[in-house]
Design an enzyme around this catalytic site. Structure first.
Site, PDB file in Angstrom:
ATOM      1  CE  LYS A 122      -3.845  -2.069   2.090  1.00 44.94           C
ATOM      2  NZ  LYS A 122      -4.843  -1.950   2.937  1.00 44.94           N
ATOM      3  CE1 TYR A 182      -9.220  -3.308   0.130  1.00 49.82           C
ATOM      4  CE2 TYR A 182      -8.825  -0.951  -0.774  1.00 49.82           C
ATOM      5  CZ  TYR A 182      -8.351  -2.184  -0.370  1.00 49.82           C
ATOM      6  OH  TYR A 182      -7.066  -2.568   0.498  1.00 49.82           O
ATOM      7  CG  ASN A 240      -3.490  -2.583   6.791  1.00 50.30           C
ATOM      8  OD1 ASN A 240      -3.063  -1.598   5.096  1.00 50.30           O
ATOM      9  ND2 ASN A 240      -4.191  -2.817   7.066  1.00 50.30           N
ATOM     10  CD  GLU A 282      -9.220  -9.147  -3.504  1.00 53.94           C
ATOM     11  OE1 GLU A 282      -8.074  -9.571  -2.721  1.00 53.94           O
ATOM     12  OE2 GLU A 282      -9.729  -8.815  -2.561  1.00 53.94           O
TER      13      GLU A 282
HETATM   14  P1  CMP Z   1      -7.134  -4.520   3.778  1.00 55.45           P
HETATM   15  O1  CMP Z   1      -7.345  -5.698   4.232  1.00 55.45           O
HETATM   16  O2  CMP Z   1      -6.804  -3.685   2.349  1.00 55.45           O
HETATM   17  O3  CMP Z   1      -9.099  -4.553   2.367  1.00 55.45           O
HETATM   18  C1  CMP Z   1      -9.957  -3.377   3.557  1.00 55.45           C
HETATM   19  C2  CMP Z   1      -9.375  -1.907   3.897  1.00 55.45           C
HETATM   20  O4  CMP Z   1     -10.120  -1.399   4.811  1.00 55.45           O
HETATM   21  C3  CMP Z   1      -8.370  -2.491   5.564  1.00 55.45           C
HETATM   22  O5  CMP Z   1      -7.328  -3.743   4.990  1.00 55.45           O
HETATM   23  C4  CMP Z   1      -8.223  -1.277   6.293  1.00 55.45           C
HETATM   24  O6  CMP Z   1      -6.832  -1.343   5.066  1.00 55.45           O
HETATM   25  C5  CMP Z   1      -8.927  -0.580   6.461  1.00 55.45           C
HETATM   26  N1  CMP Z   1      -9.854  -0.267   7.183  1.00 55.45           N
HETATM   27  C6  CMP Z   1      -9.522   1.130   7.648  1.00 55.45           C
HETATM   28  N2  CMP Z   1     -10.483   0.755   8.811  1.00 55.45           N
HETATM   29  C7  CMP Z   1     -10.877   0.319   8.490  1.00 55.45           C
HETATM   30  C8  CMP Z   1     -11.250  -0.534   9.866  1.00 55.45           C
HETATM   31  N3  CMP Z   1     -12.628   0.255  10.543  1.00 55.45           N
HETATM   32  N4  CMP Z   1     -11.958  -1.999   9.964  1.00 55.45           N
HETATM   33  C9  CMP Z   1     -11.260  -2.789   8.738  1.00 55.45           C
HETATM   34  N5  CMP Z   1     -10.773  -2.200   7.706  1.00 55.45           N
HETATM   35  C10 CMP Z   1      -9.938  -1.130   8.074  1.00 55.45           C
END
Ligand code: CMP
Length: 142
Positions: free
Chosen positions: A11, A51, A114, A128
């Site tokens: 990311k 997403y 993250n 994906e």
């Molecule tokens: P990812 O695995 O890329 O899938 C969805 C993303 O939403 C997740 O990682 C997080 O980086 C992001 N995200 C931001 N806020 C939240 C939250 N409260 N709960 C879950 N995902 C979140």
């Protein structure tokens, strides 16, 4: 054991902090092979489509804004149980809850920034991977 493919994304926070190599090193050390890789800057439409499953979540707009804030590296990983293995190496979505030694526990800045994304199932991995890669851009290594 099953030979699988999964989608990994480094990311914007990972790319900005020069952690592409560190992420790939950890994935390769776990036995995963990179069979497709490219750096892209997601458009708003790209991120919204990718997403889409989270469209109704309160964090959706922030997530799209964040994922379009800088370049990302999208990769196809191949290996035995690649989906689960990638998720194990990544750790839990929230770095505060991720196990020590995982990418997110060691490197992530927040639940949003993250550092990595990984497909959560074999079925979603197919969707994906197809979202970002043409078959001709994947080089099987097994
Ligand atoms: P990812 O695995 O890329 O899938 C969805 C993303 O939403 C997740 O990682 C997080 O980086 C992001 N995200 C931001 N806020 C939240 C939250 N409260 N709960 C879950 N995902 C979140």
């Amino acid at each position: 054991m099953a030979l699988e493919r999964t989608l990994s994304i480094v990311k914007p926070d990972g790319v900005t902090r020069n952690l592409i190599g560190e992420v790939v090193r950890r994935l390769e050390r776990a036995g995963l092979k990179v069979v497709g890789s490219r750096m892209i800057r997601l458009s708003k439409g790209d991120a919204e489509g990718f997403y889409a499953v989270h469209r109704e979540r309160p964090f959706f707009n922030d997530l799209v804004r964040y994922m379009t804030s800088g370049p990302v590296v999208v990769q196809v990983l191949e290996g035995e149980n690649a989906v689960a293995k990638n998720r194990e190496v990544m750790g839990a979505t929230d770095p505060k809850k991720a196990a020590p030694g995982t990418i997110r526990a060691d490197l992530a800045e927040s639940i949003e920034a993250n550092t990595v994304h990984g497909s959560d199932s074999v079925d979603n991995a197919k969707v994906e991977i197809d979202y970002f890669f043409k078959a001709a851009d994947i080089c099987p290594r097994s």
